[in-house]
Design an enzyme around this catalytic site. Structure first.
Site, PDB file in Angstrom:
ATOM      1  N   TYR A  51      39.467  55.105  54.112  1.00 25.23           N
ATOM      2  CA  TYR A  51      40.569  54.130  54.173  1.00 25.23           C
ATOM      3  C   TYR A  51      40.089  52.900  54.911  1.00 25.23           C
ATOM      4  CZ  TYR A  51      45.001  55.457  52.155  1.00 25.23           C
ATOM      5  OH  TYR A  51      46.001  55.687  51.264  1.00 25.23           O
ATOM      6  N   GLU A  53      42.004  49.567  55.012  1.00 29.44           N
ATOM      7  CA  GLU A  53      42.939  48.447  54.908  1.00 29.44           C
ATOM      8  C   GLU A  53      42.509  47.331  55.840  1.00 29.44           C
ATOM      9  OE1 GLU A  53      46.533  50.547  55.571  1.00 29.44           O
ATOM     10  OE2 GLU A  53      46.918  50.815  53.452  1.00 29.44           O
ATOM     11  N   ASP A 197      42.140  32.392  34.679  1.00 35.86           N
ATOM     12  CA  ASP A 197      41.958  33.843  34.547  1.00 35.86           C
ATOM     13  C   ASP A 197      40.839  34.027  33.524  1.00 35.86           C
ATOM     14  OD1 ASP A 197      41.985  36.492  33.837  1.00 35.86           O
ATOM     15  OD2 ASP A 197      44.159  36.677  33.768  1.00 35.86           O
ATOM     16  N   THR A 223      38.916  40.244  35.828  1.00 37.27           N
ATOM     17  CA  THR A 223      38.622  41.667  35.889  1.00 37.27           C
ATOM     18  C   THR A 223      37.096  41.791  35.916  1.00 37.27           C
ATOM     19  OG1 THR A 223      38.839  41.698  33.487  1.00 37.27           O
ATOM     20  CG2 THR A 223      40.688  42.559  34.745  1.00 37.27           C
ATOM     21  N   LYS A 226      35.020  43.839  31.797  1.00 35.92           N
ATOM     22  CA  LYS A 226      34.926  43.405  30.387  1.00 35.92           C
ATOM     23  C   LYS A 226      33.501  42.896  30.145  1.00 35.92           C
ATOM     24  CE  LYS A 226      39.883  42.638  29.908  1.00 35.92           C
ATOM     25  NZ  LYS A 226      40.589  42.454  31.178  1.00 35.92           N
ATOM     26  N   ARG A 232      36.146  49.256  36.475  1.00 37.84           N
ATOM     27  CA  ARG A 232      37.496  48.836  36.069  1.00 37.84           C
ATOM     28  C   ARG A 232      38.240  48.326  37.296  1.00 37.84           C
ATOM     29  NH1 ARG A 232      40.086  49.228  31.621  1.00 37.84           N
ATOM     30  NH2 ARG A 232      38.148  50.077  30.816  1.00 37.84           N
TER      31      ARG A 232
HETATM   32  N1  DSN Z   1      44.213  44.892  28.250  1.00 40.47           N
HETATM   33  C1  DSN Z   1      43.360  43.738  28.378  1.00 40.47           C
HETATM   34  C2  DSN Z   1      42.879  43.245  27.065  1.00 40.47           C
HETATM   35  O1  DSN Z   1      42.729  44.083  26.186  1.00 40.47           O
HETATM   36  O2  DSN Z   1      42.612  42.071  26.899  1.00 40.47           O
HETATM   37  C3  DSN Z   1      44.008  42.666  29.132  1.00 40.47           C
HETATM   38  O3  DSN Z   1      44.713  43.185  30.202  1.00 40.47           O
END
Ligand code: DSN
Length: 411
Positions: A51, A53, A197, A223, A226, A232
């Site tokens: 933990y 925080e 984003d 994120t 990708k 993730r």
């Molecule tokens: N689920 C993602 C996508 O497929 O683009 C975005 O959150």
């Protein structure tokens, strides 16, 4: 995974099945990728037990000297990779990262400009069913019907009229470059904060294949799983001026204890993305997407905006007399994963929309070339045509297994 096999053979068997599915399937979901074993080892480590925080040097729990070392390394690598002034590496995923930004710089009811979901935006960019659309006053811009592209003069017009507190640039299904500088100029004209984003294209930016908003924008979220090919999760980058507010917005504003094992995975992914071969990867992702888009267009498939500058494309499947869902289901039968997608001005419902979103980040990771991407376009076309012919689909499945064996993934 001997321990797992002994303790819980049911979950072990499920993981084996999924490993097999990934190994012998063609992954074209634009938001997916294959992370390295090194990243997975970090994610599967004892760091999950802790933990922590708070932030480096300022934790609310003892025993964090090792975690501090890890989180600082993740921060330093991320700063080197993207050239950002400040980064918070703790967001658990994309939507919480965006929520933390809104919490940090907006008040409920504040006005924000964001791209409409069915025009390529994201739920968390102001859709009415999402917290973003419920809590904040999102005004949405669109793509043009004729070109499938964002018209920056129209964005300016809306900004001048609406005077938003923040302008959000980013997408989950848009295949063209965004004009970051122009977004910033428009925001400056109306005194708005700029937020990008870059979840879909972060890896292409890190690999220097696409221009980065980081030098221009106040805040950039992404994120990490990708095109960036990490675990993730997500990160928030920002100018120093917003650092305190962003950190407070995420913790204690949005989240509790950070997932240290995942943050270690991010550090590994940043290290991997800093290597010269990652730049080669990023270039190849785009080359493969363009090769696939061109081949599909040659065969009469309508691609929104008539091509792609990045890793993805949205195909209007009604140009072939089939819906997005039917296409997704037919392709699934032969072992190709895609995601149905609305298209701009779609007349069909989101659960069975007109489009199919395709991306090349994952196949490029396993070494597919432009030539392979053309083959995949051919396979897609033949599958769509033979969608009701089970025998033909079985033969195509065999072809796909052979193609996957030419490019082994984890085995
Ligand atoms: N689920 C993602 C996508 O497929 O683009 C975005 O959150």
């Amino acid at each position: 995974m001997k321990n797992l096999q002994q303790t819980d053979s049911a979950i072990y068997d499920i993981i084996q099945k999924e490993t097999e599915r990934q190994e012998y399937g063609i992954e074209l979901i634009a938001s997916e990728n294959y992370t390295s074993k090194a990243v997975m080892e970090a994610m599967g480590s004892v760091l999950t037990n802790k933990y922590s925080e708070g932030y480096v040097g300022k934790r609310y729990y003892g025993g964090n000297e090792v975690i501090d070392e890890m989180e600082q390394l993740a921060i330093d690598r991320c700063k080197e990779l993207f050239g950002c002034e400040h980064v918070n590496v703790q967001p658990l995923s994309g939507s919480p990262a965006n929520a933390a930004v809104y919490l940090a710089v907006l008040k409920p009811g504040d006005k924000v400009l964001g791209l409409k979901l069915d025009h390529g935006g994201h739920l968390s960019h102001g859709h009415p069913v999402n917290f973003s659309g419920m809590l904040y006053n999102f005004v949405q811009y669109e793509v043009e019907k004729e070109t499938g592209r964002i018209d920056m003069d129209k964005v300016r017009e809306i900004a001048l009229r609406e005077k938003p507190k923040m302008i959000l640039a980013g997408f989950s299904a848009y295949s063209r470059n965004l004009d970051w500088k122009r977004f910033k100029e428009i925001a400056d004209e109306v005194g708005a904060i700029t937020m990008a984003d870059i979840s879909h294209i972060a890896g292409l930016i890190a690999g220097k294949a696409l221009e980065s908003p980081v030098p221009y924008f106040d805040i950039v979220t992404t994120t990490t799983h990708k095109t960036l090919r990490g675990p993730r999760a997500a990160i928030i980058m920002c100018k120093e001026q917003y650092a305190k507010a962003i950190d407070k917005g995420l913790f204690p504003g949005m989240q509790g204890g950070p997932h240290d094992h995942i943050n270690a995975g991010k550090a590994v992914a940043f290290y991997e993305a800093l290597q010269p071969e990652f730049q080669e990867y990023a270039k190849n992702v785009i080359k493969n997407a363009q090769a696939m888009a061109n081949e599909l267009m040659k065969r009469g498939y309508k691609i929104i905006s008539d091509g792609t500058d990045n890793h993805l494309m949205v195909v209007d499947m009604t140009s072939k007399g089939v819906s997005g869902k039917e296409s997704e289901v037919a392709l699934e039968k032969v072992g190709i994963s895609t995601s149905r997608s609305t298209i701009p001005f779609d007349t069909r419902k989101p659960f069975d929309p007109s489009g199919l979103r395709i991306g090349t980040a994952a196949i490029t990771t396993r070494g597919f070339t432009e030539e392979d991407s053309v083959k995949v376009a051919d396979i897609i076309d033949r599958t769509i045509q033979a969608r009701d012919d089970e025998e033909a689909l079985k033969k195509i499945r065999e072809e796909i297994i052979a193609l996957c064996k030419e490019h082994p993934l984890y085995q």
